[in-house]
Design a protein around this motif. Structure first.
Motif, short mmCIF file in Angstrom:
data_model
loop_
_atom_site.label_atom_id
_atom_site.label_comp_id
_atom_site.label_asym_id
_atom_site.label_seq_id
_atom_site.Cartn_x
_atom_site.Cartn_y
_atom_site.Cartn_z
N ASN A 273 50.83 19.60 35.05
CA ASN A 273 51.26 20.46 33.95
C ASN A 273 50.52 21.79 33.90
OD1 ASN A 273 53.35 19.15 32.79
ND2 ASN A 273 52.04 17.87 31.48
N PHE A 274 49.55 21.92 34.78
CA PHE A 274 48.65 23.07 34.65
C PHE A 274 48.97 24.14 35.68
CE2 PHE A 274 44.62 25.30 35.17
CZ PHE A 274 44.37 25.61 33.86
N THR A 275 49.14 25.36 35.18
CA THR A 275 49.49 26.45 36.08
C THR A 275 48.36 27.49 36.14
OG1 THR A 275 51.70 26.17 35.21
CG2 THR A 275 51.36 28.03 36.69
N ILE A 276 48.02 27.89 37.34
CA ILE A 276 47.04 28.96 37.51
C ILE A 276 47.82 30.24 37.80
CG2 ILE A 276 45.14 29.81 38.93
CD1 ILE A 276 44.37 26.90 39.43
N TYR A 277 47.54 31.30 37.05
CA TYR A 277 48.28 32.54 37.20
C TYR A 277 47.52 33.54 38.05
CZ TYR A 277 51.37 30.72 33.66
OH TYR A 277 52.24 29.94 32.98
N TRP A 278 48.27 34.43 38.64
CA TRP A 278 47.69 35.43 39.53
C TRP A 278 46.67 36.31 38.82
CZ3 TRP A 278 46.30 36.61 44.01
CH2 TRP A 278 46.06 37.94 44.39
N ASN A 279 46.94 36.72 37.58
CA ASN A 279 46.01 37.62 36.88
C ASN A 279 44.65 36.99 36.65
OD1 ASN A 279 47.96 39.51 36.84
ND2 ASN A 279 48.08 39.72 34.61
N ALA A 280 44.61 35.68 36.47
CA ALA A 280 43.33 35.01 36.27
C ALA A 280 42.46 35.19 37.50
CB ALA A 280 43.54 33.52 35.99
N LEU A 281 43.09 35.03 38.67
CA LEU A 281 42.33 35.16 39.91
C LEU A 281 41.94 36.61 40.18
CD1 LEU A 281 44.26 32.71 42.27
CD2 LEU A 281 42.25 32.28 40.84
N SER A 282 42.91 37.52 39.95
CA SER A 282 42.61 38.92 40.27
C SER A 282 41.56 39.50 39.33
CB SER A 282 43.89 39.76 40.24
OG SER A 282 44.33 39.91 38.91
N GLN A 283 41.62 39.08 38.05
CA GLN A 283 40.58 39.58 37.12
C GLN A 283 39.19 39.11 37.53
OE1 GLN A 283 41.13 38.96 32.98
NE2 GLN A 283 43.07 40.08 32.93
N THR A 284 39.10 37.84 37.87
CA THR A 284 37.81 37.32 38.33
C THR A 284 37.37 38.03 39.59
OG1 THR A 284 38.61 35.20 37.55
CG2 THR A 284 36.53 35.19 38.72
N GLY A 285 38.32 38.26 40.48
CA GLY A 285 38.01 38.98 41.71
C GLY A 285 37.46 40.36 41.44
N TYR A 286 38.12 41.06 40.50
CA TYR A 286 37.65 42.40 40.13
C TYR A 286 36.20 42.36 39.64
CZ TYR A 286 41.34 45.86 40.42
OH TYR A 286 42.21 46.79 40.88
N ILE A 287 35.95 41.43 38.73
CA ILE A 287 34.60 41.35 38.17
C ILE A 287 33.60 41.01 39.26
CG2 ILE A 287 33.13 40.08 36.55
CD1 ILE A 287 35.59 39.80 34.76
N ALA A 288 33.99 40.10 40.16
CA ALA A 288 33.09 39.71 41.24
C ALA A 288 32.75 40.91 42.10
CB ALA A 288 33.73 38.61 42.08
N VAL A 289 33.79 41.68 42.47
CA VAL A 289 33.55 42.85 43.32
C VAL A 289 32.62 43.83 42.61
CG1 VAL A 289 34.63 44.89 44.33
CG2 VAL A 289 35.68 42.64 44.63
N ARG A 290 32.90 44.08 41.34
CA ARG A 290 32.05 45.01 40.58
C ARG A 290 30.61 44.54 40.52
NH1 ARG A 290 36.04 46.43 35.52
NH2 ARG A 290 37.24 48.01 36.63
#
Lengths: 286, 266
Positions: B98-115
């Motif tokens: 029932n659980f969906t992982i969305y693209w924005n969740a990953l990309s936002q984390t990715g952004y923060i990680a890169v920063r």
């Protein structure tokens, strides 16, 4: 309850590129009731050695046995707390370890850590404050109101309260005035003679070593390079000079007398005996 | 040994070490601002390249930067978990029952990680190639303009340098007191809560007492030698900006401007 040290070595920062061996292969026996002086230049390994007696440092090689309790290298040693009760270690400037609101509480802190009931610990504190030469009126004061010398006595009382059989003092007279230092040394002699504690004294003051100790251990570069009775050690100033130690005043006086042809017996260590010898020699000449 | 990588100075002889500390601090600020410009993938390439050149010019080991980043990974993991649960926008990436992982969740984390990675590398580059004393001198110089509005630049710089100077002393002191209390039967590792509180107390009180005492002695020693906080002081070592410092600043400025350009353009 003797102290037995067998082939003890200790390296700081072992297994790293900064590894530095502070003491090498030391074997030593210190019997009950001895009053030993441990001398040597700064960095010769004195502090490293005495911290082993309390298991604050553990051997890299070799073993030590204190009162039947053994500590080995390369194994996980247990019962270290019991060992710490056997050996009271008084660090340099011990006044910095005081922290309680009242002196009574601070002295009772050690015994309480070793499971003594609160009431009994306070009774011990009352006894100890007198042994170190202060009176009971101090007990309710804050340790931070006291003078430096008093603080040091209180800190020592805190160690004595654990009733250790071996007492180790690391430069206990540093920073005290001559009178305070003398009182301190008298206290150690009392602990040794009346309370039958084994006393190990790290000191740079040869007068104290000569006048109060029975045995001298000299450390240099991590080794014990001389271990002999105090009378033998101070027999002549040549040995001391060879070890780079300033001889005590009385030896200098004897040297000066010798230069002028006045012979004084080798086992004379007090000024009174020395004067008597000089008078005798002068009379002989006349 | 490696646990203190963050903020440690590594004495080497490199171009990065020779830059003027003021120029390095300003460059760090410029790049920090650039990192926070929302200029997307393109912007980060520029910053990444300039940082790579910086690392190369510092002669520092890559492993050193890796160690500096290690403490951050736990934080990033927590962040990823939170984002996965909270952010529910963008394309669905994967659905587990029932659980969906969305693209924005990953990309936002990715952004923060890169920063975060970029920021840590930049600050590490600064602190590893600049002596703490030089850093404080540089800060003092940079804060000079603020003096006009009554900002106590000299005093702040002195406070920072004293604080830095006494960190090793305090560590040594702490170890000494730990040993002294351990031989009085204090057990810092085991014991009930009440015993533990007592153990910590037996450590903190003496530490405070000796720190206050030391502070007072230091203050007296400074006053005895004529230290007046508000008076201007001369320095033995004068900082001087040379050509290479200006070049470095210009390059960093260019990076910042290009990220701003990308942001406005796209």
């Amino acid at each position: 309850m003797p102290i037995e040290i067998r082939n003890l070595s200790h390296a700081y920062h072992a297994d790293t590129s900064l590894a530095k061996t502070a003491i090498h292969d030391i074997s030593l026996h210190i019997g009950d009731g001895e009053m030993c002086a441990l001398i040597g230049e700064t960095g010769s390994g004195k502090s490293t050695l005495v911290q082993h007696l309390n298991a604050l440092l553990l051997p890299s090689e070799g073993e030590l046995e204190i009162n039947g309790k053994c500590i080995y290298a390369h194994v996980k040693n247990t019962g270290l707390k019991a060992l710490r009760k056997e050996v009271g270690l008084v660090f340099q400037f011990p006044e910095y370890q005081l922290f309680e609101e009242t002196i009574l509480k601070d002295i009772a802190f050690g015994p309480k850590n070793f499971g003594v009931e609160a009431e009994e610990a306070e009774a011990i504190a009352r006894e100890m404050i007198q042994i170190v030469g202060l009176d009971e009126s101090y007990l309710e004061k804050s340790p931070f109101e006291c003078s430096g010398g008093e603080k040091r006595r209180i800190a020592i009382a805190g160690i004595l309260a654990m009733n250790p059989n071996v007492l180790v003092f690391d430069e206990p007279t540093a920073g005290l005035d001559p009178k305070g230092a003398k009182d301190m040394m008298e206290l150690f002699r009392k602990l040794n003679k009346e309370y039958h504690k084994t006393v190990i004294l790290v000191s740079h003051d040869m007068e104290h070593v000569m006048n109060y100790c029975d045995r001298v251990l000299v450390m240099s570069d991590g080794h014990i390079i001389k271990d002999c009775p105090v009378k033998e050690f101070f027999r002549s100033s040549d040995l001391l000079r060879k070890l780079n130690i300033n001889p005590p005043q009385i030896l200098l006086l004897k040297d000066m007398c010798a230069e002028r042809g006045i012979h004084i017996r080798e086992d004379v260590f007090t000024i009174e005996e020395c004067v008597a010898d000089i008078v005798k020699e002068v009379k002989n000449h006349e | 040994m490696n646990s203190f990588t963050l903020g440690r100075y590594i004495p080497l002889d490199s171009l990065m070490h020779r830059f003027d500390p003021r120029a390095k601090i300003v460059a760090m600020f410029l790049l920090m601002i650039a990192i926070f410009m929302p200029s997307g993938f393109m912007g980060y390439i520029g910053i990444f390249l300039i940082i790579c050149i910086g690392i190369y010019a510092s002669k520092l080991n890559l492993r050193f930067f890796w160690n500096a980043m290690k403490p951050m990974f736990f934080m990033l993991a927590v962040l990823l978990v939170i984002n996965v649960f909270v952010v529910k926008s963008g394309e669905p990436v994967i659905t587990i029952s029932n659980f969906t992982i969305y693209w924005n969740a990953l990309s936002q984390t990715g952004y923060i990680a890169v920063r975060l990675v970029l920021m840590i590398v930049i600050t590490t580059l600064l602190t590893a190639t600049t002596k703490p004393t030089d850093l404080t001198i540089a800060l003092e110089d940079l804060m000079k303009p603020l003096k006009r509005i009554g900002f106590p630049a000299n005093e702040i710089a002195m406070i920072i340098s004293i604080a830095l100077r006494f960190i090793p002393t305090l560590i040594e002191e702490t170890q000494r007191i730990i040993k002294a209390q351990t031989s009085r039967g204090v057990d810092l590792q085991e014991g009930k809560l009440k015993e533990k509180v007592m153990a910590i107390l037996s450590l903190i009180v003496p530490l405070f007492v000796s720190s206050y005492q030391r502070a007072e002695e230091l203050a007296n020693a400074m006053e005895a030698r004529g230290y007046v906080p508000s008076r201007p002081r001369t320095r033995y070592r004068q900082l001087k900006m040379v050509g290479r410092d200006f070049v470095m600043l210009a390059v960093c400025m260019l990076v910042l401007l290009s990220t701003i350009g990308i942001m406005i353009w796209l």
